[in-house]
Enzyme design. Structure first.
Site, mmCIF file in Angstrom:
data_model
loop_
_atom_site.group_PDB
_atom_site.id
_atom_site.type_symbol
_atom_site.label_atom_id
_atom_site.label_comp_id
_atom_site.label_asym_id
_atom_site.label_seq_id
_atom_site.Cartn_x
_atom_site.Cartn_y
_atom_site.Cartn_z
ATOM 1 N N CYS A 17 0.821 -1.230 0.000
ATOM 2 C CA CYS A 17 0.000 0.000 0.000
ATOM 3 C C CYS A 17 0.848 1.271 0.000
ATOM 4 C CB CYS A 17 -0.955 -0.003 1.183
ATOM 5 S SG CYS A 17 -2.142 -1.356 1.108
ATOM 6 N N HIS A 67 -3.186 7.585 1.753
ATOM 7 C CA HIS A 67 -3.606 6.244 1.334
ATOM 8 C C HIS A 67 -5.005 6.016 1.903
ATOM 9 C CE1 HIS A 67 -3.900 2.080 0.639
ATOM 10 N NE2 HIS A 67 -3.663 1.705 1.872
ATOM 11 N N ASN A 117 -10.023 0.160 -0.138
ATOM 12 C CA ASN A 117 -8.559 0.214 -0.135
ATOM 13 C C ASN A 117 -8.050 -0.417 -1.434
ATOM 14 O OD1 ASN A 117 -5.826 -0.128 0.262
ATOM 15 N ND2 ASN A 117 -6.011 -0.914 2.354
HETATM 16 N N1 COA Z 1 -18.334 -7.484 9.921
HETATM 17 C C1 COA Z 1 -18.713 -7.654 11.196
HETATM 18 N N2 COA Z 1 -17.830 -7.878 12.184
HETATM 19 C C2 COA Z 1 -16.529 -7.946 11.860
HETATM 20 C C3 COA Z 1 -16.075 -7.779 10.552
HETATM 21 C C4 COA Z 1 -17.052 -7.549 9.561
HETATM 22 N N3 COA Z 1 -16.720 -7.357 8.259
HETATM 23 N N4 COA Z 1 -14.736 -7.883 10.540
HETATM 24 C C5 COA Z 1 -14.348 -8.121 11.804
HETATM 25 N N5 COA Z 1 -15.429 -8.154 12.615
HETATM 26 C C6 COA Z 1 -15.471 -8.392 14.039
HETATM 27 C C7 COA Z 1 -14.280 -9.136 14.559
HETATM 28 O O1 COA Z 1 -14.429 -10.521 14.338
HETATM 29 C C8 COA Z 1 -14.300 -8.764 16.023
HETATM 30 O O2 COA Z 1 -15.232 -9.579 16.650
HETATM 31 P P1 COA Z 1 -14.931 -10.183 18.104
HETATM 32 O O3 COA Z 1 -14.774 -8.986 19.000
HETATM 33 O O4 COA Z 1 -16.144 -10.997 18.372
HETATM 34 O O5 COA Z 1 -13.678 -10.987 17.951
HETATM 35 C C9 COA Z 1 -14.829 -7.359 16.034
HETATM 36 O O6 COA Z 1 -15.445 -7.162 14.734
HETATM 37 C C10 COA Z 1 -13.775 -6.304 16.263
HETATM 38 O O7 COA Z 1 -12.667 -6.593 15.440
HETATM 39 P P2 COA Z 1 -11.429 -5.640 15.345
HETATM 40 O O8 COA Z 1 -10.485 -6.183 14.333
HETATM 41 O O9 COA Z 1 -10.906 -5.345 16.726
HETATM 42 O O10 COA Z 1 -12.171 -4.321 14.810
HETATM 43 P P3 COA Z 1 -11.574 -2.906 14.520
HETATM 44 O O11 COA Z 1 -12.393 -1.887 15.180
HETATM 45 O O12 COA Z 1 -10.095 -2.891 14.735
HETATM 46 O O13 COA Z 1 -11.851 -2.749 12.964
HETATM 47 C C11 COA Z 1 -10.644 -2.962 10.887
HETATM 48 C C12 COA Z 1 -11.324 -3.684 12.055
HETATM 49 C C13 COA Z 1 -10.009 -4.017 10.013
HETATM 50 C C14 COA Z 1 -11.684 -2.168 10.121
HETATM 51 C C15 COA Z 1 -9.567 -2.020 11.455
HETATM 52 O O14 COA Z 1 -8.777 -2.686 12.384
HETATM 53 C C16 COA Z 1 -8.710 -1.462 10.404
HETATM 54 O O15 COA Z 1 -9.176 -0.815 9.499
HETATM 55 N N6 COA Z 1 -7.392 -1.661 10.532
HETATM 56 C C17 COA Z 1 -6.448 -1.167 9.595
HETATM 57 C C18 COA Z 1 -6.513 -2.034 8.416
HETATM 58 C C19 COA Z 1 -5.896 -1.381 7.258
HETATM 59 O O16 COA Z 1 -6.185 -0.264 6.973
HETATM 60 N N7 COA Z 1 -5.057 -2.146 6.603
HETATM 61 C C20 COA Z 1 -4.470 -1.775 5.408
HETATM 62 C C21 COA Z 1 -3.340 -0.888 5.669
HETATM 63 S S1 COA Z 1 -2.613 -0.719 4.151
#
Ligand code: COA
Length: 323
Positions: A114, A250, A280
């Site tokens: 990315c 990004h 993304n």
């Molecule tokens: N729909 C519903 N629930 C979902 C889900 C979805 N699509 N994806 C994950 N969950 C759930 C998880 O299983 C977790 O459940 P649990 O508490 O029962 O285990 C809960 O949501 C919280 O997960 P978590 O990963 O802690 O959520 P978050 O608030 O961190 O959000 C992202 C998840 C991925 C959106 C976030 O972490 C993020 O955007 N991170 C950066 C990722 C990124 O930008 N990567 C690319 C960089 S180049």
């Protein structure tokens, strides 16, 4: 006089198929509400069957050339930032070169996931400043839909396909931060963080693999590292956050974008945001946002633009340029 790599054209391409969040509700335990509130994404484009990264990169390149009023014959290097090239080799860049009808110059890919477009811009800048190229096409193009695990709700709802391109041209400036063109770049990586974001396959493991991510860990690194690389690049240019007209980050997650802007002391009306419509798109996200930002009338000639990105590696970087 100081040689500068100046943006003289920008363009993008998005595949026809638009997939709203509601599509995922049919196959996964997820909801439009969850995806929007956690990521800011409402929809994304997915490439058609048989449509490849170099196809999309070529469309974006043609649009950027048209915007610049230039022909492929005027270009002497093509760089494609991608982690999803059509083939293991040759590079997507040589395929774009051929599709543009170029039989001169040179072409290569840059792979920094990315952060790829910031790396590609820094490389293009170095080629221009060292006199090895006069005009460089810098493209970000990705088909991340091909490396999604469609059973993993924590990743497959976040990514999309697309391409964007810039034409950079060598021009003379005064050597001050009032010059148009790239004013500073800052690149970083730290391979200790491989397990936070990677694809579990590749050539030497004889598989294609799927994207794997520890989203909350990546999130934590992202805000801190993006703000710090943007600050460092600004310092190298002799500027500060107060000088910024537009941050073009990004486009991974609206909450990362908001927190990074806040860390830099900038309000969201100085940020170009496309994540809602594109998801993304990895290395394509910054050139896509630059192109859309110009189309919307946000980015104008003379504006100070800062781009910043982070991704698998971890790799991250920022580029300060005057449009
Ligand atoms: N729909 C519903 N629930 C979902 C889900 C979805 N699509 N994806 C994950 N969950 C759930 C998880 O299983 C977790 O459940 P649990 O508490 O029962 O285990 C809960 O949501 C919280 O997960 P978590 O990963 O802690 O959520 P978050 O608030 O961190 O959000 C992202 C998840 C991925 C959106 C976030 O972490 C993020 O955007 N991170 C950066 C990722 C990124 O930008 N990567 C690319 C960089 S180049």
């Amino acid at each position: 006089m100081t040689r500068r790599a100046v943006v003289v054209g920008v363009g993008h391409y998005l595949p026809e198929r638009i997939v709203p969040n509601s599509e995922f509700e049919k196959t996964l335990d997820t909801s439009d509400e969850w995806i929007r509130s956690r990521s800011g994404i409402a929809r994304r484009h997915f490439a058609a069957e048989g449509e490849t990264t170099s196809d999309m990169g070529t469309h974006a390149a043609k649009n950027a050339l048209e915007d610049a009023g230039l022909l492929p014959a005027d270009i002497d290097a093509v760089i494609v930032a991608t982690s999803t090239a059509d083939l293991t080799f040759p590079s997507a860049a040589t395929m774009v070169q051929a599709a543009l009808g170029m039989t001169h110059g040179f072409a290569f890919d840059v792979q920094a996931v990315c952060a790829g477009f910031t790396y590609a811009l820094a490389n293009a800048n170095a080629l221009i400043l060292s006199g090895q190229a006069e005009r460089v096409l810098v493209i970000g193009a990705e088909t991340f839909s091909r490396i999604m695990d469609w059973t993993d709700r924590s990743t497959c709802v976040l990514f999309g396909d697309g391409a964007g391109a810039l034409v950079l041209e060598a021009q003379e400036g005064n050597g001050t931060s009032d010059d148009r063109g790239i004013l500073a770049t800052d690149l970083n990586s730290d391979g200790r963080y491989k397990d936070l974001l990677y694809v579990d396959g590749g050539v030497s493991t004889q598989s294609t693999g799927f994207l794997r991510m520890q989203g909350n860990q990546v999130f934590r690194h992202a805000v801190e590292k993006l703000a710090s690389t943007a600050q460092t690049a600004l310092e190298k240019a002799g500027l500060s956050a107060a000088d910024i007209d537009w941050i073009v980050p990004h486009q991974a997650n609206i909450r990362i974008i908001q927190r990074t802007a806040k860390k830099l002391g900038l309000s969201m009306d100085k940020v170009v945001v496309t994540v809602e419509d594109h998801g993304n798109t990895s290395a394509a996200s910054i050139p896509l946002a630059l192109s859309v930002g110009k189309e919307r009338g946000q980015i104008k000639r003379g504006d100070l633009v800062v781009t910043e990105a982070i991704g698998g590696g971890l790799a991250w970087g920022a580029v300060v340029l005057r449009w």
